[in-house]
Design an enzyme around this catalytic site. Structure first.
Site, PDB file in Angstrom:
ATOM      1  N   HIS A  96     -16.571 111.350 -23.115  1.00 21.68           N
ATOM      2  CA  HIS A  96     -16.985 109.950 -23.305  1.00 21.68           C
ATOM      3  C   HIS A  96     -15.838 109.124 -23.025  1.00 21.68           C
ATOM      4  O   HIS A  96     -14.662 108.269 -23.909  1.00 21.68           O
ATOM      5  CB  HIS A  96     -17.066 110.460 -25.216  1.00 21.68           C
ATOM      6  CG  HIS A  96     -15.893 110.456 -26.529  1.00 21.68           C
ATOM      7  ND1 HIS A  96     -14.637 109.772 -26.366  1.00 21.68           N
ATOM      8  CD2 HIS A  96     -16.282 111.375 -27.169  1.00 21.68           C
ATOM      9  CE1 HIS A  96     -13.988 110.946 -27.387  1.00 21.68           C
ATOM     10  NE2 HIS A  96     -14.762 111.574 -27.838  1.00 21.68           N
ATOM     11  N   HIS A  98     -15.290 120.648 -36.772  1.00 21.21           N
ATOM     12  CA  HIS A  98     -15.395 119.590 -36.798  1.00 21.21           C
ATOM     13  C   HIS A  98     -17.078 119.246 -36.511  1.00 21.21           C
ATOM     14  O   HIS A  98     -17.005 120.510 -35.693  1.00 21.21           O
ATOM     15  CB  HIS A  98     -13.710 119.301 -35.993  1.00 21.21           C
ATOM     16  CG  HIS A  98     -14.272 118.316 -35.218  1.00 21.21           C
ATOM     17  ND1 HIS A  98     -15.713 116.681 -35.576  1.00 21.21           N
ATOM     18  CD2 HIS A  98     -13.855 117.232 -34.521  1.00 21.21           C
ATOM     19  CE1 HIS A  98     -14.897 115.919 -34.800  1.00 21.21           C
ATOM     20  NE2 HIS A  98     -14.536 116.101 -33.822  1.00 21.21           N
ATOM     21  N   GLU A 154     -18.220 117.135 -34.580  1.00 19.02           N
ATOM     22  CA  GLU A 154     -18.619 116.303 -33.214  1.00 19.02           C
ATOM     23  C   GLU A 154     -18.920 117.144 -31.779  1.00 19.02           C
ATOM     24  O   GLU A 154     -18.830 119.156 -31.954  1.00 19.02           O
ATOM     25  CB  GLU A 154     -17.493 116.395 -31.908  1.00 19.02           C
ATOM     26  CG  GLU A 154     -17.292 115.204 -31.093  1.00 19.02           C
ATOM     27  CD  GLU A 154     -16.435 114.634 -30.658  1.00 19.02           C
ATOM     28  OE1 GLU A 154     -14.819 113.970 -31.339  1.00 19.02           O
ATOM     29  OE2 GLU A 154     -16.972 113.502 -29.537  1.00 19.02           O
ATOM     30  N   ASP A 172     -18.636 118.849 -28.335  1.00 17.70           N
ATOM     31  CA  ASP A 172     -18.350 119.467 -28.233  1.00 17.70           C
ATOM     32  C   ASP A 172     -17.876 120.670 -28.753  1.00 17.70           C
ATOM     33  O   ASP A 172     -17.377 121.893 -28.239  1.00 17.70           O
ATOM     34  CB  ASP A 172     -17.350 118.884 -27.691  1.00 17.70           C
ATOM     35  CG  ASP A 172     -16.121 117.947 -28.178  1.00 17.70           C
ATOM     36  OD1 ASP A 172     -16.391 117.640 -29.615  1.00 17.70           O
ATOM     37  OD2 ASP A 172     -14.695 118.133 -28.654  1.00 17.70           O
ATOM     38  N   HIS A 205     -10.418 113.932 -36.204  1.00 21.71           N
ATOM     39  CA  HIS A 205     -10.533 113.178 -35.835  1.00 21.71           C
ATOM     40  C   HIS A 205     -11.826 112.037 -36.206  1.00 21.71           C
ATOM     41  O   HIS A 205     -12.063 111.062 -35.724  1.00 21.71           O
ATOM     42  CB  HIS A 205     -11.112 113.884 -34.014  1.00 21.71           C
ATOM     43  CG  HIS A 205     -11.750 112.756 -32.858  1.00 21.71           C
ATOM     44  ND1 HIS A 205     -12.596 112.677 -32.446  1.00 21.71           N
ATOM     45  CD2 HIS A 205     -11.531 111.830 -32.744  1.00 21.71           C
ATOM     46  CE1 HIS A 205     -13.078 111.787 -31.654  1.00 21.71           C
ATOM     47  NE2 HIS A 205     -12.325 111.037 -31.801  1.00 21.71           N
ATOM     48  N   ASP A 253      -9.339 119.295 -33.496  1.00 18.47           N
ATOM     49  CA  ASP A 253      -8.479 118.656 -32.525  1.00 18.47           C
ATOM     50  C   ASP A 253      -7.180 118.165 -32.649  1.00 18.47           C
ATOM     51  O   ASP A 253      -6.690 118.295 -31.422  1.00 18.47           O
ATOM     52  CB  ASP A 253      -9.319 117.025 -32.602  1.00 18.47           C
ATOM     53  CG  ASP A 253     -10.922 117.164 -31.790  1.00 18.47           C
ATOM     54  OD1 ASP A 253     -11.469 118.215 -31.150  1.00 18.47           O
ATOM     55  OD2 ASP A 253     -11.588 115.846 -31.806  1.00 18.47           O
ATOM     56  N   TYR A 304      -4.371 113.313 -24.510  1.00 19.98           N
ATOM     57  CA  TYR A 304      -4.739 113.364 -25.385  1.00 19.98           C
ATOM     58  C   TYR A 304      -4.226 112.465 -26.623  1.00 19.98           C
ATOM     59  O   TYR A 304      -5.671 111.609 -27.104  1.00 19.98           O
ATOM     60  CB  TYR A 304      -4.944 114.568 -25.669  1.00 19.98           C
ATOM     61  CG  TYR A 304      -6.315 114.959 -26.814  1.00 19.98           C
ATOM     62  CD1 TYR A 304      -7.219 115.876 -26.034  1.00 19.98           C
ATOM     63  CD2 TYR A 304      -5.703 115.007 -28.230  1.00 19.98           C
ATOM     64  CE1 TYR A 304      -7.867 115.954 -27.242  1.00 19.98           C
ATOM     65  CE2 TYR A 304      -6.598 115.594 -29.103  1.00 19.98           C
ATOM     66  CZ  TYR A 304      -8.045 115.867 -28.597  1.00 19.98           C
ATOM     67  OH  TYR A 304      -8.885 116.526 -29.403  1.00 19.98           O
ATOM     68  N   HIS A 319      -8.820 122.898 -28.562  1.00 21.85           N
ATOM     69  CA  HIS A 319      -8.531 122.229 -26.996  1.00 21.85           C
ATOM     70  C   HIS A 319      -7.404 122.400 -26.574  1.00 21.85           C
ATOM     71  O   HIS A 319      -6.267 122.638 -27.077  1.00 21.85           O
ATOM     72  CB  HIS A 319      -8.688 120.445 -26.655  1.00 21.85           C
ATOM     73  CG  HIS A 319     -10.231 119.992 -26.963  1.00 21.85           C
ATOM     74  ND1 HIS A 319     -11.317 120.824 -26.063  1.00 21.85           N
ATOM     75  CD2 HIS A 319     -10.840 118.895 -27.843  1.00 21.85           C
ATOM     76  CE1 HIS A 319     -12.207 119.601 -27.245  1.00 21.85           C
ATOM     77  NE2 HIS A 319     -11.930 118.986 -28.048  1.00 21.85           N
TER      78      HIS A 319
HETATM   79 FE1  FEO Z   1     -13.577 115.216 -31.754  1.00 21.02          FE
HETATM   80 FE2  FEO Z   1     -12.641 117.569 -29.863  1.00 21.02          FE
HETATM   81  O1  FEO Z   1     -13.697 116.540 -30.820  1.00 21.02           O
END
Ligand code: FEO
Length: 403
Positions: A28, A82, A84, A86, A148, A167, A195, A228
Protein backbone atom coordinates in the site's frame (compact mmCIF):
# COMPACT_ATOMS: atom_id res chain seq x y z
CA UNK A 1 2.54 -35.70 1.44
CA UNK A 2 5.69 -33.62 1.80
CA UNK A 3 5.08 -30.33 0.03
CA UNK A 4 8.46 -28.91 0.96
CA UNK A 5 6.93 -26.34 3.30
CA UNK A 6 7.62 -27.06 6.96
CA UNK A 7 6.65 -25.52 10.27
CA UNK A 8 9.50 -23.96 12.25
CA UNK A 9 9.58 -24.45 16.04
CA UNK A 10 9.31 -21.26 18.08
CA UNK A 11 8.99 -22.86 21.54
CA UNK A 12 7.89 -26.14 23.09
CA UNK A 13 4.24 -25.72 22.04
CA UNK A 14 4.43 -23.13 19.25
CA UNK A 15 5.37 -23.35 15.57
CA UNK A 16 5.76 -20.68 12.92
CA UNK A 17 3.45 -21.62 10.03
CA UNK A 18 3.46 -18.39 8.01
CA UNK A 19 4.58 -17.53 4.49
CA UNK A 20 7.56 -15.73 2.98
CA UNK A 21 6.75 -13.21 0.25
CA UNK A 22 10.21 -12.84 -1.25
CA UNK A 23 9.17 -10.74 -4.21
CA UNK A 24 6.60 -8.22 -2.96
CA UNK A 25 7.89 -4.73 -3.72
CA UNK A 26 4.79 -2.63 -3.04
CA UNK A 27 2.76 -2.63 0.15
CA UNK A 28 0.00 0.00 0.00
CA UNK A 29 2.40 2.63 -1.28
CA UNK A 30 5.43 1.45 0.69
CA UNK A 31 8.37 0.11 -1.34
CA UNK A 32 9.30 -3.20 0.29
CA UNK A 33 12.74 -3.70 -1.19
CA UNK A 34 13.51 -6.77 0.90
CA UNK A 35 10.11 -8.48 0.61
CA UNK A 36 8.19 -9.49 3.71
CA UNK A 37 6.76 -12.38 5.70
CA UNK A 38 3.20 -12.98 6.86
CA UNK A 39 3.68 -14.73 10.17
CA UNK A 40 1.11 -17.18 11.51
CA UNK A 41 1.59 -19.38 14.56
CA UNK A 42 0.29 -22.78 15.57
CA UNK A 43 -0.12 -23.57 19.28
CA UNK A 44 -0.19 -27.28 20.11
CA UNK A 45 -2.20 -27.72 23.29
CA UNK A 46 -5.42 -29.51 24.16
CA UNK A 47 -7.10 -26.88 22.02
CA UNK A 48 -4.99 -26.53 18.88
CA UNK A 49 -4.93 -22.87 17.97
CA UNK A 50 -3.86 -20.90 14.92
CA UNK A 51 -2.80 -17.30 15.58
CA UNK A 52 -3.45 -15.15 12.52
CA UNK A 53 -3.37 -16.29 8.92
CA UNK A 54 -1.60 -14.99 5.80
CA UNK A 55 -2.34 -13.00 2.66
CA UNK A 56 -4.86 -14.96 0.56
CA UNK A 57 -2.48 -16.18 -2.22
CA UNK A 58 -0.30 -17.82 0.46
CA UNK A 59 -3.04 -19.98 1.99
CA UNK A 60 -1.61 -23.18 0.46
CA UNK A 61 1.84 -22.42 1.90
CA UNK A 62 0.42 -21.86 5.39
CA UNK A 63 -1.73 -24.98 5.16
CA UNK A 64 1.26 -27.08 4.06
CA UNK A 65 3.35 -25.80 6.97
CA UNK A 66 0.52 -26.66 9.39
CA UNK A 67 0.17 -30.08 7.76
CA UNK A 68 3.86 -30.79 8.39
CA UNK A 69 2.98 -30.87 12.12
CA UNK A 70 -0.72 -31.82 12.42
CA UNK A 71 -3.76 -32.42 10.30
CA UNK A 72 -5.16 -28.87 9.75
CA UNK A 73 -8.68 -30.24 10.37
CA UNK A 74 -7.62 -30.70 14.02
CA UNK A 75 -7.39 -26.94 14.58
CA UNK A 76 -9.89 -26.04 17.31
CA UNK A 77 -9.48 -22.26 17.48
CA UNK A 78 -8.30 -19.48 15.21
CA UNK A 79 -7.40 -16.07 16.63
CA UNK A 80 -7.39 -13.11 14.24
CA UNK A 81 -5.40 -10.32 15.86
CA UNK A 82 -5.72 -7.91 12.93
CA UNK A 83 -8.23 -7.63 10.08
CA UNK A 84 -5.95 -6.14 7.41
CA UNK A 85 -5.96 -8.53 4.42
CA UNK A 86 -2.23 -9.33 4.64
CA UNK A 87 -3.18 -11.27 7.83
CA UNK A 88 -6.84 -12.11 7.27
CA UNK A 89 -6.93 -12.75 3.52
CA UNK A 90 -6.65 -16.50 4.09
CA UNK A 91 -9.04 -16.48 7.08
CA UNK A 92 -12.29 -17.31 5.22
CA UNK A 93 -10.51 -20.19 3.45
CA UNK A 94 -9.02 -21.39 6.74
CA UNK A 95 -12.44 -21.32 8.45
CA UNK A 96 -14.06 -23.12 5.54
CA UNK A 97 -11.39 -25.84 5.23
CA UNK A 98 -10.30 -26.34 8.86
CA UNK A 99 -13.78 -25.91 10.40
CA UNK A 100 -12.50 -24.62 13.76
CA UNK A 101 -14.83 -24.73 16.76
CA UNK A 102 -14.44 -20.95 17.30
CA UNK A 103 -12.67 -18.02 15.64
CA UNK A 104 -11.80 -15.15 17.96
CA UNK A 105 -11.16 -11.50 17.17
CA UNK A 106 -11.74 -8.11 18.81
CA UNK A 107 -15.17 -6.47 18.78
CA UNK A 108 -14.05 -4.13 15.99
CA UNK A 109 -12.33 -7.08 14.34
CA UNK A 110 -15.70 -8.79 14.04
CA UNK A 111 -17.14 -5.67 12.39
CA UNK A 112 -14.21 -5.25 10.00
CA UNK A 113 -13.79 -8.92 9.09
CA UNK A 114 -17.52 -9.20 8.34
CA UNK A 115 -17.34 -6.05 6.22
CA UNK A 116 -14.52 -7.66 4.23
CA UNK A 117 -15.62 -11.26 3.97
CA UNK A 118 -19.36 -11.35 4.65
CA UNK A 119 -21.70 -11.23 7.63
CA UNK A 120 -21.91 -15.03 7.75
CA UNK A 121 -18.29 -15.38 8.92
CA UNK A 122 -18.58 -17.14 12.32
CA UNK A 123 -16.64 -14.98 14.79
CA UNK A 124 -16.48 -14.68 18.56
CA UNK A 125 -15.47 -11.22 19.80
CA UNK A 126 -13.14 -10.79 22.79
CA UNK A 127 -11.94 -7.70 24.63
CA UNK A 128 -9.05 -6.57 26.81
CA UNK A 129 -8.87 -8.73 29.93
CA UNK A 130 -10.55 -11.76 28.34
CA UNK A 131 -8.60 -14.99 28.33
CA UNK A 132 -8.98 -18.38 26.74
CA UNK A 133 -7.84 -21.67 28.23
CA UNK A 134 -6.15 -23.89 25.66
CA UNK A 135 -5.45 -26.70 28.15
CA UNK A 136 -2.09 -26.28 29.82
CA UNK A 137 -1.71 -22.73 28.55
CA UNK A 138 -3.89 -19.66 28.55
CA UNK A 139 -4.14 -17.01 25.89
CA UNK A 140 -4.95 -13.45 27.05
CA UNK A 141 -6.12 -10.61 24.82
CA UNK A 142 -5.28 -6.90 24.85
CA UNK A 143 -6.96 -4.57 22.38
CA UNK A 144 -4.55 -2.14 20.70
CA UNK A 145 -6.98 0.05 18.77
CA UNK A 146 -5.34 1.87 15.83
CA UNK A 147 -2.11 -0.11 16.12
CA UNK A 148 -2.33 -0.64 13.25
CA UNK A 149 -6.10 -0.58 12.57
CA UNK A 150 -9.11 0.01 14.85
CA UNK A 151 -9.57 -3.76 15.16
CA UNK A 152 -6.02 -4.58 16.23
CA UNK A 153 -5.30 -6.60 19.35
CA UNK A 154 -2.37 -8.61 20.71
CA UNK A 155 -2.45 -12.04 22.37
CA UNK A 156 -0.21 -13.36 25.16
CA UNK A 157 0.51 -17.05 25.73
CA UNK A 158 1.46 -17.62 29.36
CA UNK A 159 3.32 -20.96 29.30
CA UNK A 160 5.59 -19.85 26.46
CA UNK A 161 5.71 -16.18 27.53
CA UNK A 162 5.07 -15.15 23.93
CA UNK A 163 3.41 -11.89 22.91
CA UNK A 164 1.79 -12.27 19.49
CA UNK A 165 1.96 -8.60 18.59
CA UNK A 166 0.51 -8.55 15.00
CA UNK A 167 1.95 -5.52 13.11
CA UNK A 168 3.64 -4.00 16.20
CA UNK A 169 7.40 -4.58 16.47
CA UNK A 170 7.48 -6.01 12.93
CA UNK A 171 9.23 -5.08 9.73
CA UNK A 172 9.06 -5.93 6.05
CA UNK A 173 11.99 -8.30 5.73
CA UNK A 174 11.82 -11.64 3.94
CA UNK A 175 14.40 -14.12 5.13
CA UNK A 176 15.02 -17.76 5.86
CA UNK A 177 16.00 -17.07 9.46
CA UNK A 178 13.24 -16.92 12.08
CA UNK A 179 14.95 -14.92 14.82
CA UNK A 180 16.02 -11.28 14.86
CA UNK A 181 19.35 -12.22 16.46
CA UNK A 182 20.18 -14.15 13.27
CA UNK A 183 20.26 -10.89 11.27
CA UNK A 184 22.77 -8.00 11.51
CA UNK A 185 21.63 -5.23 13.84
CA UNK A 186 22.08 -2.52 11.18
CA UNK A 187 19.61 -4.34 8.92
CA UNK A 188 17.04 -4.74 11.70
CA UNK A 189 17.39 -1.07 12.67
CA UNK A 190 17.06 0.11 9.06
CA UNK A 191 14.00 -2.01 8.26
CA UNK A 192 12.30 -1.41 11.63
CA UNK A 193 12.70 2.36 11.24
CA UNK A 194 11.43 2.20 7.68
CA UNK A 195 8.43 0.17 8.84
CA UNK A 196 7.70 2.58 11.69
CA UNK A 197 8.05 5.65 9.44
CA UNK A 198 5.74 4.28 6.77
CA UNK A 199 3.14 2.45 8.82
CA UNK A 200 3.05 3.85 12.34
CA UNK A 201 4.48 7.37 12.33
CA UNK A 202 1.06 9.08 12.44
CA UNK A 203 0.09 6.80 15.33
CA UNK A 204 3.09 7.80 17.47
CA UNK A 205 0.99 9.06 20.43
CA UNK A 206 -0.85 5.72 20.53
CA UNK A 207 2.44 3.82 20.34
CA UNK A 208 3.77 5.78 23.33
CA UNK A 209 0.54 5.18 25.26
CA UNK A 210 0.78 1.43 24.58
CA UNK A 211 4.45 1.33 25.59
CA UNK A 212 3.47 3.00 28.88
CA UNK A 213 0.50 0.67 29.42
CA UNK A 214 2.13 -2.67 28.58
CA UNK A 215 4.36 -2.89 31.71
CA UNK A 216 1.27 -2.28 33.89
CA UNK A 217 -0.19 -5.57 32.60
CA UNK A 218 2.79 -7.35 34.23
CA UNK A 219 3.19 -9.83 31.40
CA UNK A 220 6.44 -11.77 31.56
CA UNK A 221 7.35 -11.43 27.86
CA UNK A 222 10.27 -13.60 26.69
CA UNK A 223 9.42 -13.64 22.98
CA UNK A 224 7.76 -10.99 20.83
CA UNK A 225 6.26 -12.60 17.74
CA UNK A 226 5.07 -9.98 15.25
CA UNK A 227 3.16 -10.71 12.04
CA UNK A 228 5.97 -9.42 9.77
CA UNK A 229 9.68 -10.16 9.78
CA UNK A 230 11.81 -11.88 12.41
CA UNK A 231 10.82 -12.74 16.00
CA UNK A 232 12.48 -11.24 19.08
CA UNK A 233 13.89 -13.61 21.74
CA UNK A 234 17.21 -12.08 22.83
CA UNK A 235 16.69 -8.62 24.28
CA UNK A 236 13.17 -7.94 22.99
CA UNK A 237 13.52 -4.61 24.80
CA UNK A 238 15.80 -3.51 21.91
CA UNK A 239 12.86 -3.22 19.51
CA UNK A 240 10.63 -1.74 22.23
CA UNK A 241 13.22 1.00 22.85
CA UNK A 242 13.59 1.63 19.11
CA UNK A 243 9.82 2.08 18.88
CA UNK A 244 9.87 4.54 21.76
CA UNK A 245 12.59 6.62 20.15
CA UNK A 246 10.82 6.60 16.77
CA UNK A 247 7.51 7.58 18.38
CA UNK A 248 9.01 10.40 20.46
CA UNK A 249 10.53 11.87 17.28
CA UNK A 250 13.23 14.03 18.87
CA UNK A 251 14.54 16.76 16.54
CA UNK A 252 17.79 15.34 15.17
CA UNK A 253 20.81 17.39 14.03
CA UNK A 254 20.67 16.05 10.49
CA UNK A 255 19.18 17.49 7.31
CA UNK A 256 17.36 16.14 4.28
CA UNK A 257 16.90 18.00 1.00
CA UNK A 258 14.42 16.25 -1.27
CA UNK A 259 13.31 17.61 -4.59
CA UNK A 260 12.31 17.00 -8.17
CA UNK A 261 13.86 18.75 -11.12
CA UNK A 262 12.53 19.37 -14.61
CA UNK A 263 15.50 20.84 -16.52
CA UNK A 264 18.17 20.84 -13.79
CA UNK A 265 17.57 24.25 -12.13
CA UNK A 266 15.98 22.92 -8.93
CA UNK A 267 18.76 20.33 -8.79
CA UNK A 268 21.35 23.13 -8.87
CA UNK A 269 19.55 24.95 -6.06
CA UNK A 270 19.37 21.73 -4.02
CA UNK A 271 23.13 21.24 -4.35
CA UNK A 272 23.85 24.80 -3.23
CA UNK A 273 21.45 24.53 -0.27
CA UNK A 274 23.01 21.20 0.65
CA UNK A 275 26.50 22.69 0.57
CA UNK A 276 25.36 25.60 2.73
CA UNK A 277 23.96 23.17 5.31
CA UNK A 278 27.13 21.08 5.19
CA UNK A 279 29.30 24.19 5.69
CA UNK A 280 27.80 24.46 9.20
CA UNK A 281 28.83 20.92 10.12
CA UNK A 282 25.31 19.49 9.79
CA UNK A 283 25.19 16.11 8.00
CA UNK A 284 22.90 16.45 4.99
CA UNK A 285 21.51 14.08 2.39
CA UNK A 286 20.21 15.14 -1.04
CA UNK A 287 17.48 12.97 -2.54
CA UNK A 288 16.16 13.52 -6.02
CA UNK A 289 12.68 12.07 -6.45
CA UNK A 290 13.88 10.85 -9.83
CA UNK A 291 15.70 8.04 -8.00
CA UNK A 292 14.14 7.96 -4.50
CA UNK A 293 10.62 6.72 -3.78
CA UNK A 294 8.20 8.12 -1.22
CA UNK A 295 8.82 5.43 1.42
CA UNK A 296 12.59 6.05 1.39
CA UNK A 297 11.94 9.80 1.78
CA UNK A 298 9.61 9.35 4.76
CA UNK A 299 12.18 7.09 6.45
CA UNK A 300 14.82 9.81 6.03
CA UNK A 301 12.40 12.48 7.30
CA UNK A 302 12.16 10.51 10.56
CA UNK A 303 15.95 10.82 10.92
CA UNK A 304 16.25 14.50 9.92
CA UNK A 305 15.45 17.53 12.08
CA UNK A 306 15.61 19.80 9.04
CA UNK A 307 13.68 18.94 5.87
CA UNK A 308 14.06 21.21 2.83
CA UNK A 309 11.76 20.51 -0.12
CA UNK A 310 12.23 21.68 -3.69
CA UNK A 311 9.89 21.64 -6.66
CA UNK A 312 9.74 23.19 -10.10
CA UNK A 313 6.43 24.86 -10.87
CA UNK A 314 4.56 22.87 -13.50
CA UNK A 315 1.29 24.21 -14.87
CA UNK A 316 0.96 26.43 -11.75
CA UNK A 317 1.29 23.40 -9.45
CA UNK A 318 3.86 21.31 -7.64
CA UNK A 319 5.79 18.86 -9.79
CA UNK A 320 3.76 15.58 -9.69
CA UNK A 321 6.39 13.50 -7.84
CA UNK A 322 6.72 16.21 -5.15
CA UNK A 323 2.94 16.41 -4.76
CA UNK A 324 2.87 12.63 -4.31
CA UNK A 325 5.46 12.68 -1.52
CA UNK A 326 3.87 15.69 0.19
CA UNK A 327 0.47 13.94 0.26
CA UNK A 328 2.04 10.80 1.71
CA UNK A 329 4.03 12.80 4.26
CA UNK A 330 0.99 14.81 5.33
CA UNK A 331 -0.90 11.62 6.20
CA UNK A 332 2.01 10.32 8.28
CA UNK A 333 2.10 13.53 10.38
CA UNK A 334 5.82 13.87 11.22
CA UNK A 335 6.53 15.97 14.32
CA UNK A 336 9.33 18.26 15.48
CA UNK A 337 10.92 19.47 12.26
CA UNK A 338 12.33 22.63 10.82
CA UNK A 339 11.54 23.10 7.16
CA UNK A 340 12.30 25.14 4.07
CA UNK A 341 11.02 25.35 0.51
CA UNK A 342 12.62 26.25 -2.80
CA UNK A 343 12.17 25.78 -6.52
CA UNK A 344 12.56 27.07 -10.04
CA UNK A 345 9.99 28.25 -12.52
CA UNK A 346 9.55 29.53 -16.03
CA UNK A 347 6.24 31.39 -16.03
CA UNK A 348 4.46 31.82 -12.71
CA UNK A 349 6.43 30.20 -9.84
CA UNK A 350 3.78 28.97 -7.37
CA UNK A 351 5.54 25.77 -6.24
CA UNK A 352 7.81 27.10 -3.44
CA UNK A 353 4.90 29.05 -1.90
CA UNK A 354 2.65 26.00 -2.12
CA UNK A 355 5.35 23.89 -0.45
CA UNK A 356 5.84 26.47 2.29
CA UNK A 357 2.09 26.49 2.97
CA UNK A 358 1.89 22.68 3.04
CA UNK A 359 4.88 22.32 5.35
CA UNK A 360 3.44 25.00 7.63
CA UNK A 361 0.07 23.23 7.74
CA UNK A 362 1.89 20.04 8.74
CA UNK A 363 3.46 21.81 11.71
CA UNK A 364 6.97 22.35 10.36
CA UNK A 365 8.70 25.42 11.78
CA UNK A 366 9.67 27.62 8.83
CA UNK A 367 12.24 30.25 9.84
CA UNK A 368 12.82 31.57 6.28
CA UNK A 369 10.70 32.59 3.31
CA UNK A 370 10.94 30.18 0.39
CA UNK A 371 13.36 30.91 -2.41
CA UNK A 372 12.66 30.64 -6.11
CA UNK A 373 14.59 31.16 -9.31
CA UNK A 374 13.38 31.89 -12.84
CA UNK A 375 14.77 29.41 -15.37
CA UNK A 376 18.46 28.82 -14.47
CA UNK A 377 20.12 30.04 -11.25
CA UNK A 378 22.84 32.63 -11.88
CA UNK A 379 25.84 33.23 -9.59
CA UNK A 380 23.78 35.46 -7.29
CA UNK A 381 20.98 32.87 -7.06
CA UNK A 382 23.48 30.15 -6.21
CA UNK A 383 24.93 32.29 -3.44
CA UNK A 384 21.40 32.96 -2.14
CA UNK A 385 20.68 29.23 -2.10
CA UNK A 386 23.96 28.49 -0.27
CA UNK A 387 23.10 31.17 2.30
CA UNK A 388 19.57 29.71 2.66
CA UNK A 389 21.19 26.39 3.61
CA UNK A 390 23.59 28.10 6.03
CA UNK A 391 20.78 29.90 7.88
CA UNK A 392 18.55 26.82 8.10
CA UNK A 393 21.46 24.75 9.44
CA UNK A 394 22.21 27.42 12.03
CA UNK A 395 18.57 27.36 13.16
CA UNK A 396 18.71 23.59 13.42
CA UNK A 397 21.88 23.72 15.50
CA UNK A 398 20.26 26.27 17.85
CA UNK A 399 17.17 24.12 18.25
CA UNK A 400 18.97 20.82 18.77
CA UNK A 401 21.51 22.37 21.16
CA UNK A 402 18.61 23.46 23.39
CA UNK A 403 16.91 20.04 23.23
FE1 FEO B 1 -1.74 -3.66 9.25
FE2 FEO B 1 0.45 -6.17 8.37
O1 FEO B 1 -1.18 -5.21 8.38
Amino acid sequence: MNTGFTAIPVSERVYWVGAIDWNVREFHGYETGRGTTYNAFLILDEKITLIDTVKAPFFAEMKARIASVIDPAKIDYIVSNHAEPDHSGALPLAIREFQPERTFCSVLGEKNLKAYYGAELPLTPVKTGDSLSLGKSTLSFVETKMLHWPDSMVSYLDTEKILFSQDAFGMHLAGSQLWADEYPEWLLAAEARKYFANILLHLSPKVLALLDELPKLQLDIRIIAPDHGPLWRQHPEWIVQLYRECAEQPMKPRALVFYATMWGSTDQLARMIGDGIRSQGVPVELCSLGVNDRSAIVTKVLESGLVVVGSPTMNNQLYPSVADVMTYLKGLRPQHHLGGAFGSYGWSGEAPKLLQAELGAMGFELPLDPISVKYMPNAEDRERAFDFGVKLAQELLKKTAKA
